[in-house]
Write an enzyme that holds these catalytic residues in place. Structure first.
Site, PDB file in Angstrom:
ATOM      1  N   GLU A 177      50.582 -27.764  41.834  1.00  0.00           N
ATOM      2  CA  GLU A 177      49.759 -28.905  42.253  1.00  0.00           C
ATOM      3  C   GLU A 177      48.879 -29.428  41.115  1.00  0.00           C
ATOM      4  O   GLU A 177      47.649 -29.452  41.197  1.00  0.00           O
ATOM      5  CB  GLU A 177      48.885 -28.524  43.453  1.00  0.00           C
ATOM      6  CG  GLU A 177      49.719 -28.188  44.682  1.00  0.00           C
ATOM      7  CD  GLU A 177      48.911 -27.934  45.948  1.00  0.00           C
ATOM      8  OE1 GLU A 177      49.461 -28.075  47.043  1.00  0.00           O
ATOM      9  OE2 GLU A 177      47.726 -27.594  45.846  1.00  0.00           O
ATOM     10  N   GLU A 369      56.483 -26.004  49.079  1.00  0.00           N
ATOM     11  CA  GLU A 369      55.476 -25.498  50.019  1.00  0.00           C
ATOM     12  C   GLU A 369      55.512 -26.375  51.262  1.00  0.00           C
ATOM     13  O   GLU A 369      55.486 -27.596  51.155  1.00  0.00           O
ATOM     14  CB  GLU A 369      54.056 -25.566  49.446  1.00  0.00           C
ATOM     15  CG  GLU A 369      53.740 -24.508  48.432  1.00  0.00           C
ATOM     16  CD  GLU A 369      52.263 -24.524  48.024  1.00  0.00           C
ATOM     17  OE1 GLU A 369      51.393 -24.830  48.863  1.00  0.00           O
ATOM     18  OE2 GLU A 369      52.005 -24.233  46.843  1.00  0.00           O
TER      19      GLU A 369
END
Ligand code: BGP
Length: 477
Positions: A177, A369
């Site tokens: 991220e 994810e």
């Protein structure tokens, strides 16, 4: 039979699996030469600031004891039929302060065993090189990626891993991220200086360093092994306009630019006009070295992302209720329900996002994810093989996987695979809680830290096993 009527069947090469991160899973925070990472100082989770020193109440220090139980865990993954396991290498297990010249052999030996366990079960390792766990040394002494020097330390770390596991590991992610930098500079880029003291110029400069570091790793990965595939990874977010007021549409577009700058550079190899313009307007001049812009042309092979929720954007957010969410928040969407943590559940948003990323980058996508954080009730049933009846998790995952299938089958989006988040219960990132669980496997550890860490199968364990075995045919459209 029309396209819409076809039965779900994911292609054989589509990789099903699960994901964890070292700092949330392993524990063993100071064993066998490991140095402290910034997460060892975040006993309250990443939404709050770091501790001065290690707080024994920090649940991440012991995690869910993956450091000692990975063999059992990987065997459970194999029982579900995993084809891929995404995990991170704790940077400070390999380079205790992040700045050593030579790696800690004991740390590498630990991951040798993890990788060999995966391969013995025909599970492909997918390694996140840096998952929010910068060594404290690097963070405090250099302010993480705010300093250009950190690029070399990061590249040395990545080179160590890629050379060590050449021929064994071919899937890599440079940063977890990476777009979290804007909101969480400590977690996203290891910057120890409090966020309030950082200027926009500091953040752009740090972003530049991270992107140059990632591009150098892409270039290096190809030199080390032409089989290597390296992914950019972003916090994926479907940003919808709160209303069809053009002002809301414009605000949503601007929010997208904020979230996509990293992917725009790392997938396309140059700064987009909107970023250059913004820097010009703000009087920001990046400190660069002559070959930086050539280096950035080494773009990633695929775009991976996390996806939990969507959000809505209004030009006048004060007029709406704000939503909770995965690190970034917007206003609520009246059409969606929420999880127990207030994250708005939007399976269609995943299809929408897959389309959007494919259209923008035209490179394969990987959902690394996705999942539902929920309070699970441990309640063994003498007639059933499971200890938690987590039908709500099955419903969530079913609905998201159906949308992945639609994106692939009906929209033509190439998706490489899907790794469900926290496939084994672990400590949450945002709030450092044990009670927020994502797993197919239940871990006997309580919020107060008690529990013997034993593992047991939830209802979703058997469901996911059947999804993988049937290549999705058991999913309910
Ligand atoms: C992502 C992180 C993960 C993970 C996940 C769920 O942002 O990459 O590390 O934890 O969010 O968030 P949480 O654990 O806060 O529920």
């Amino acid at each position: 039979m029309t396209v819409t009527e076809s039965r779900i069947r994911f292609p054989d090469e589509f990789l099903f699996g699960g994901a964890t991160a070292a700092n949330q899973y392993e524990g063993g925070w100071n064993l066998e030469g490991k140095g402290p990472s910034i997460q060892d100082l975040m006993s309250h989770g990443i939404l709050k600031g770091p501790d001065e020193k290690v707080n024994p109440a920090n649940l991440k220090l012991d995690g869910v004891d993956g450091f000692h139980r990975f063999q059992e865990d990987i065997a459970l993954m194999a029982e579900m039929g995993f084809q891929v396991y995404r995990f991170s290498v704790a940077w400070s297990r390999i380079f205790p302060t992040g700045m050593e010249e030579m790696p800690n052999e004991a740390g590498l030996a630990y991951y040798d065993q993890v990788i060999d366990a995966c391969l013995s079960h025909n599970i492909e390792p997918l390694i996140t090189i840096s998952h929010y766990e910068t060594p404290v040394g690097l963070s405090k002494q250099l302010d993480g990626f705010r300093s250009r020097e950190t690029i070399d330390h990061y590249v040395r770390f990545a080179r160590t891993l890629m050379e060590r596991w050449k021929g064994k590991v071919r899937w890599w992610i440079t940063f977890n991220e990476i777009n979290a930098l804007w909101n969480f500079p400590l977690m996203g880029a290891g910057i120890w200086t409090p966020k309030e003291q950082l200027s926009l110029a500091d953040l752009y400069q740090t972003a530049h360093h991270e992107m140059v570091a990632a591009a150098r790793v892409v270039q290096m990965a190809r030199e080390i092994d032409s089989e290597n595939k390296v992914g950019c990874m972003i916090l994926g977010m479907a940003n919808y306009a709160r209303t069809c007021n053009p002002a809301d549409e414009m605000a949503a577009m601007k929010e997208d630019e904020r979230g996509l700058l990293f992917a725009d550079v790392m997938m396309r190899g140059h700064y987009p006009a909107y970023a250059l313009q913004r820097m010009k307007q703000e009087g920001i001049t990046l400190a660069t070295q002559p070959d930086d812009y050539e280096t950035l042309k080494h773009t990633h092979d695929f775009l991976s992302f996390s996806y939990y929720m969507s959000k809505t954007i209004a030009h006048d957010p004060e007029n709406y209720q704000s939503s909770a969410g995965n690190l970034v928040t917007g206003t609520t969407n009246p059409y969606l329900k929420s999880s127990q943590w207030g994250w708005q559940i939007d399976p269609t948003g995943l299809r929408w996002l897959l389309n959007k990323y494919w259209n923008r980058y035209e490179k394969p996508l990987f959902i690394v994810e996705n999942g539902l954080g929920a309070v699970d009730e441990y309640c063994p049933d003498k007639d059933a093989a499971w200890t938690v009846n987590d039908q709500y998790r099955i419903d969530y995952l079913n609905d998201h996987l159906v949308q992945v299938w639609k994106a692939m089958h009906m929209d033509g989006v190439p998706v490489l695979g899907y790794t469900s988040w926290g496939c084994i219960d672990l400590i949450s990132a945002s709030s450092a809680e044990m009670k927020k669980r994502y797993g197919f496997v239940y871990v006997n550890r309580n919020q107060d830290g008690t529990g013997d860490m034993s593992r047991s199968r939830k209802k979703s364990f058997f469901w996911y096993r059947d999804v993988i075995a049937s290549r999705g045919a058991v999913l309910k459209p």
